[in-house]
Scaffold this active site. Structure first.
Site, mmCIF file in Angstrom:
data_model
loop_
_atom_site.group_PDB
_atom_site.id
_atom_site.type_symbol
_atom_site.label_atom_id
_atom_site.label_comp_id
_atom_site.label_asym_id
_atom_site.label_seq_id
_atom_site.Cartn_x
_atom_site.Cartn_y
_atom_site.Cartn_z
ATOM 1 N N ASN A 9 -41.726 74.948 -50.368
ATOM 2 C CA ASN A 9 -41.641 75.363 -51.774
ATOM 3 C C ASN A 9 -42.849 76.230 -52.154
ATOM 4 O O ASN A 9 -43.496 76.009 -53.167
ATOM 5 C CB ASN A 9 -41.534 74.149 -52.700
ATOM 6 N N GLU A 34 -38.297 78.138 -47.579
ATOM 7 C CA GLU A 34 -38.701 78.478 -48.941
ATOM 8 C C GLU A 34 -40.180 78.873 -48.986
ATOM 9 O O GLU A 34 -40.950 78.366 -49.800
ATOM 10 C CB GLU A 34 -38.395 77.329 -49.915
ATOM 11 N N ASP A 142 -33.652 72.790 -44.558
ATOM 12 C CA ASP A 142 -33.106 72.347 -45.833
ATOM 13 C C ASP A 142 -31.662 72.836 -45.907
ATOM 14 O O ASP A 142 -31.412 73.997 -46.208
ATOM 15 C CB ASP A 142 -33.955 72.931 -46.967
ATOM 16 N N ASN A 144 -29.422 71.629 -47.973
ATOM 17 C CA ASN A 144 -29.004 71.568 -49.384
ATOM 18 C C ASN A 144 -27.682 70.849 -49.594
ATOM 19 O O ASN A 144 -26.939 71.149 -50.534
ATOM 20 C CB ASN A 144 -28.973 72.977 -49.998
ATOM 21 N N HIS A 240 -40.162 68.564 -51.264
ATOM 22 C CA HIS A 240 -39.576 68.093 -50.011
ATOM 23 C C HIS A 240 -40.669 67.512 -49.122
ATOM 24 O O HIS A 240 -41.845 67.869 -49.257
ATOM 25 C CB HIS A 240 -38.914 69.246 -49.245
#
Length: 249
Positions: A9, A34, A142, A144, A240
């Site tokens: 992130n 990310e 990830d 999702n 995360h």
């Protein structure tokens, strides 16, 4: 072989933490998602991390993936590439020894659910191709999608919520059905508190009210050699947590 994945992130916010984690764990392969940064924005301490070859695939402020591979072994010289279905800098792959490893950031789907479904369909096709070719495969990242109800805290379960919809889960199951094993769940099948993402409010992480969105999926031949797979839930300030698996190689 130790393979890890982490949605950071934002690498600029988490650069020091990534360096700390690498120095502590020394993974053979570290997949990041990310990263939200172009190559000229990546912290120098990451790009030049001793003993690793680094590949960064992203743009300023959005999406992006990366992979760090240990280069202190003569038989580890990764050939980084991006599959045809990559868009918005969401996939990087590398062959490490005889294994094809992918760092994947599946679209959330909130703004364009159709794009998410197409991405997952392409992932099914890629996994099927690798199975036909006899390629050992590890998909990290990830994804999702919370695979089952057991992968979402009861307070967060919403049948129509993106990430929990039946059609998303069906496609994730199709990916896994291409000869892959969800190694984290395989080693801890009954843990209803096994999460990798927590909403960043109301102390959700401290209360362990989360979702399992981050996976290491491995070909059966590799999964047969897995020793451990854990979520480093206490580490870092991303929403995360890192997931790391160790294989007897």
């Amino acid at each position: 072989m130790k393979i890890a994945t982490w949605n950071v992130n934002g690498i600029r916010a988490r650069g020091a933490q990534v360096s700390e984690w690498i120095a502590r764990e020394r993974p053979d392969v570290f997949c990041l998602q990310e990263i939200k940064a172009s190559s000229d924005q990546i912290p120098t301490l990451i790009l030049d991390f001793d003993g690793y070859e680094c590949h960064w695939h992203g743009g300023k402020g959005y999406s992006g993936v990366a992979m760090l591979v240990r280069s202190d072994s003569p038989d580890v010289r990764p050939d980084f590439s991006h599959p045809h279905y990559d868009y918005e800098t969401r996939v990087v792959t590398a062959r490490v020894r005889e294994i094809l490893i992918a760092s994947i950031y599946v679209p959330n789907g909130g703004k364009d659910f159709g794009a998410k479904m197409r991405f997952l369909e392409d992932l099914v096709n890629e996994a099927a191709r690798c199975r036909r070719d006899g390629t050992l495969l590890v998909l990290c990242g990830d994804l999702n999608v919370a695979r089952t109800e057991n992968d979402v805290h009861p307070k967060e379960r919403k049948p129509l919520a993106i990430g929990q919809r039946p059609e998303e889960r069906a496609l994730l199951e199709q990916v896994i059905a291409q000869g892959l094993v969800d190694v984290g769940r395989a080693l801890d099948p009954d843990n209803d508190g096994l999460f990798t993402w927590w909403a960043p409010w109301r102390n959700m992480r401290q209360r362990n009210i989360g979702w399992r969105l981050d996976y290491i999926l491995a070909s059966q031949a590799l999964a047969d050699r897995v020793k451990t797979c854990r979520v480093d839930a206490a580490f870092g300030t991303s929403d995360h947590a890192p997931v790391v698996a160790e294989f007897a190689m």
